[in-house]
Design an enzyme around this catalytic site. Sequence first.
Site, PDB file in Angstrom:
ATOM      1  N   HIS A 248     -30.898 109.189  78.859  1.00 24.16           N
ATOM      2  CA  HIS A 248     -31.915 110.293  80.124  1.00 24.16           C
ATOM      3  C   HIS A 248     -31.139 111.468  79.767  1.00 24.16           C
ATOM      4  CE1 HIS A 248     -32.678 111.333  84.211  1.00 24.16           C
ATOM      5  NE2 HIS A 248     -31.384 112.155  84.245  1.00 24.16           N
TER       6      HIS A 248
ATOM      7  N   GLU B 203     -38.679 112.148  82.186  1.00 16.88           N
ATOM      8  CA  GLU B 203     -38.693 112.816  81.085  1.00 16.88           C
ATOM      9  C   GLU B 203     -40.219 111.684  80.714  1.00 16.88           C
ATOM     10  OE1 GLU B 203     -34.763 110.232  80.253  1.00 16.88           O
ATOM     11  OE2 GLU B 203     -34.877 109.245  82.247  1.00 16.88           O
TER      12      GLU B 203
ATOM     13  N   ARG C  80     -37.185 117.642  91.572  1.00 19.62           N
ATOM     14  CA  ARG C  80     -36.848 118.595  90.051  1.00 19.62           C
ATOM     15  C   ARG C  80     -37.137 119.813  90.279  1.00 19.62           C
ATOM     16  NH1 ARG C  80     -33.667 114.900  87.823  1.00 19.62           N
ATOM     17  NH2 ARG C  80     -34.895 112.742  87.791  1.00 19.62           N
TER      18      ARG C  80
ATOM     19  N   THR D 263     -32.119 108.206  99.093  1.00 22.29           N
ATOM     20  CA  THR D 263     -32.209 106.860  98.173  1.00 22.29           C
ATOM     21  C   THR D 263     -32.484 105.800  98.759  1.00 22.29           C
ATOM     22  OG1 THR D 263     -29.800 108.926  97.242  1.00 22.29           O
ATOM     23  CG2 THR D 263     -30.146 106.387  96.646  1.00 22.29           C
TER      24      THR D 263
ATOM     25  N   ASP E 293     -32.600 107.166  93.057  1.00 19.90           N
ATOM     26  CA  ASP E 293     -32.123 108.430  93.665  1.00 19.90           C
ATOM     27  C   ASP E 293     -32.711 109.371  93.817  1.00 19.90           C
ATOM     28  OD1 ASP E 293     -30.490 109.494  94.626  1.00 19.90           O
ATOM     29  OD2 ASP E 293     -30.044 110.907  92.663  1.00 19.90           O
TER      30      ASP E 293
ATOM     31  N   LYS F 143     -31.455 115.688  96.333  1.00 20.27           N
ATOM     32  CA  LYS F 143     -31.075 114.389  95.769  1.00 20.27           C
ATOM     33  C   LYS F 143     -30.239 114.055  97.241  1.00 20.27           C
ATOM     34  CE  LYS F 143     -30.370 114.475  91.915  1.00 20.27           C
ATOM     35  NZ  LYS F 143     -30.795 113.189  90.487  1.00 20.27           N
TER      36      LYS F 143
ATOM     37  N   GLU G  80     -35.353 108.416  90.334  1.00 23.07           N
ATOM     38  CA  GLU G  80     -34.094 107.445  88.634  1.00 23.07           C
ATOM     39  C   GLU G  80     -34.638 105.899  89.050  1.00 23.07           C
ATOM     40  OE1 GLU G  80     -31.982 112.141  88.107  1.00 23.07           O
ATOM     41  OE2 GLU G  80     -30.972 110.594  89.459  1.00 23.07           O
TER      42      GLU G  80
ATOM     43  N   GLU H 158     -31.926 104.003  88.874  1.00 21.09           N
ATOM     44  CA  GLU H 158     -30.481 103.398  88.473  1.00 21.09           C
ATOM     45  C   GLU H 158     -30.009 101.486  88.664  1.00 21.09           C
ATOM     46  OE1 GLU H 158     -28.139 106.285  90.091  1.00 21.09           O
ATOM     47  OE2 GLU H 158     -29.444 107.540  89.049  1.00 21.09           O
TER      48      GLU H 158
ATOM     49  N   GLN I  60     -34.233 121.248  92.499  1.00 25.98           N
ATOM     50  CA  GLN I  60     -32.827 120.984  91.307  1.00 25.98           C
ATOM     51  C   GLN I  60     -32.734 122.446  90.602  1.00 25.98           C
ATOM     52  OE1 GLN I  60     -33.523 117.706  89.927  1.00 25.98           O
ATOM     53  NE2 GLN I  60     -30.640 117.608  88.941  1.00 25.98           N
TER      54      GLN I  60
ATOM     55  N   ASP J 267     -23.515 109.746  92.822  1.00 27.11           N
ATOM     56  CA  ASP J 267     -23.919 109.522  92.032  1.00 27.11           C
ATOM     57  C   ASP J 267     -24.155 109.776  90.309  1.00 27.11           C
ATOM     58  OD1 ASP J 267     -26.520 108.442  91.330  1.00 27.11           O
ATOM     59  OD2 ASP J 267     -27.968 110.077  91.129  1.00 27.11           O
TER      60      ASP J 267
END
Length: 417
Positions: A132, A362, A236, A256, A232, A252, A198, A200, A239, A125
């Site tokens: 971002h 975000e 948070r 996925t 993904d 993570k 996420e 992607e 993380q 990834d």
Amino acid sequence: MPLMKSWVASANDPETHFPLNNLPYGVFSNNGHDARCGVAIGNQVLDMAALETAELIRLSNAPVFDLPYWNDLMELGPETWQALRERLHEFLREDAPERAQVAPHLVPMADVTLHMPLVVSEYTDFYAGRHHATNVGTMFRGAENALPPNWLHLPIGYNGRASTVVVSGTEIRRPLGQIKAPEAENPSFGACERLDIELEMGAIVGVSTQMGQPVTVAQADQMIFGYVLLNDWSARDIQAWEYQPLGPFQAKAFATSISPWIVTKAALEPFRTTTPERERELLPYLKEPGPMLFDIDLAVLIEPQGAAPEVIARTNYNQMYYSAAQQLTHHASSGCAMNTGDLLGSGTISGPEKDQRGSLLELSWGGKEPITLQDGQTRSFIEDGDTMILTGHAQGNGYKVGFGTCSGKVVPAPSFP
């Protein structure tokens, strides 16, 4: 390029994601039969294994379609990929001479179960979307230190887990992990409370390389078999505690999701576009010989339990700072061997505006600005029962080259043994 007309009527609908211009590859099962390769055309799936058995198509001495993955076809290389696409156009075009022989091998998409379209060899990834990276960096380090010093020089990435890459529709269990609240002296162990997505794109490597063999950006582009939508999933709070100094790990590794249809690079050729203007000149090995991105409109939807889905963000793949070909070139530059079936996540795709952000981190600015849904509910992060949906398509002249959807419903965390 205009719409290519097919005798499959639903493929000529300007709103379908799967016209003759597209022909994406997936794996399906139906009526108790084993999973096998299929091609989407309108609201139908063309049974490639059946065509192979009927000797309407043969690309290798061994069967390549009566399998629950497309890896064997990938290994045959770009010339065979092109030959297959040309043969499929012959089968399905409006004036196809073999229509009568092909028609019995169409299966209504409504009657099939879709599976993982490939065996993922390894998963990497990247963190290659500038908006971002700037947003996240601003939240945690301040605007003046938003991008790390290396960001404008190379596509940052980390090695993920192929074992938990799953197909769209698979439920996502809220992960457990170590979490340290800002005011706490010590961490605790429990369910993630700041679960995120996420948005992607995933690039699928079709051609392998030997250990010690670097590739140019042009060569890397030729190695890419196709693209999928990719979510993904990210924990948070887990993380934030674990990522220093080596980066993401358990936050993570738990899931996925990818869309079930691989849209080939050939189908996306009419939509090529350039990467953004560079603030810093890239080193020669990363310079692109031509346009390497694609103009693909993307959207994020949320469907709370018992509510209708609604769009919470829209953006475009053309916002990426580094293309998949550049990412692949950098990945192989050290001599890292690349394998057929490797999956490269683009990194979160966000645009410059608030409603173009590809993650809830975000959109809610770290939970400080919750988003309000149509029914009055608010979200800072994902709650149990929420289904998150990604969708995307490239818009042609009267047609779409689409990816379908990539979805996952979040279910409660397990109890620890």
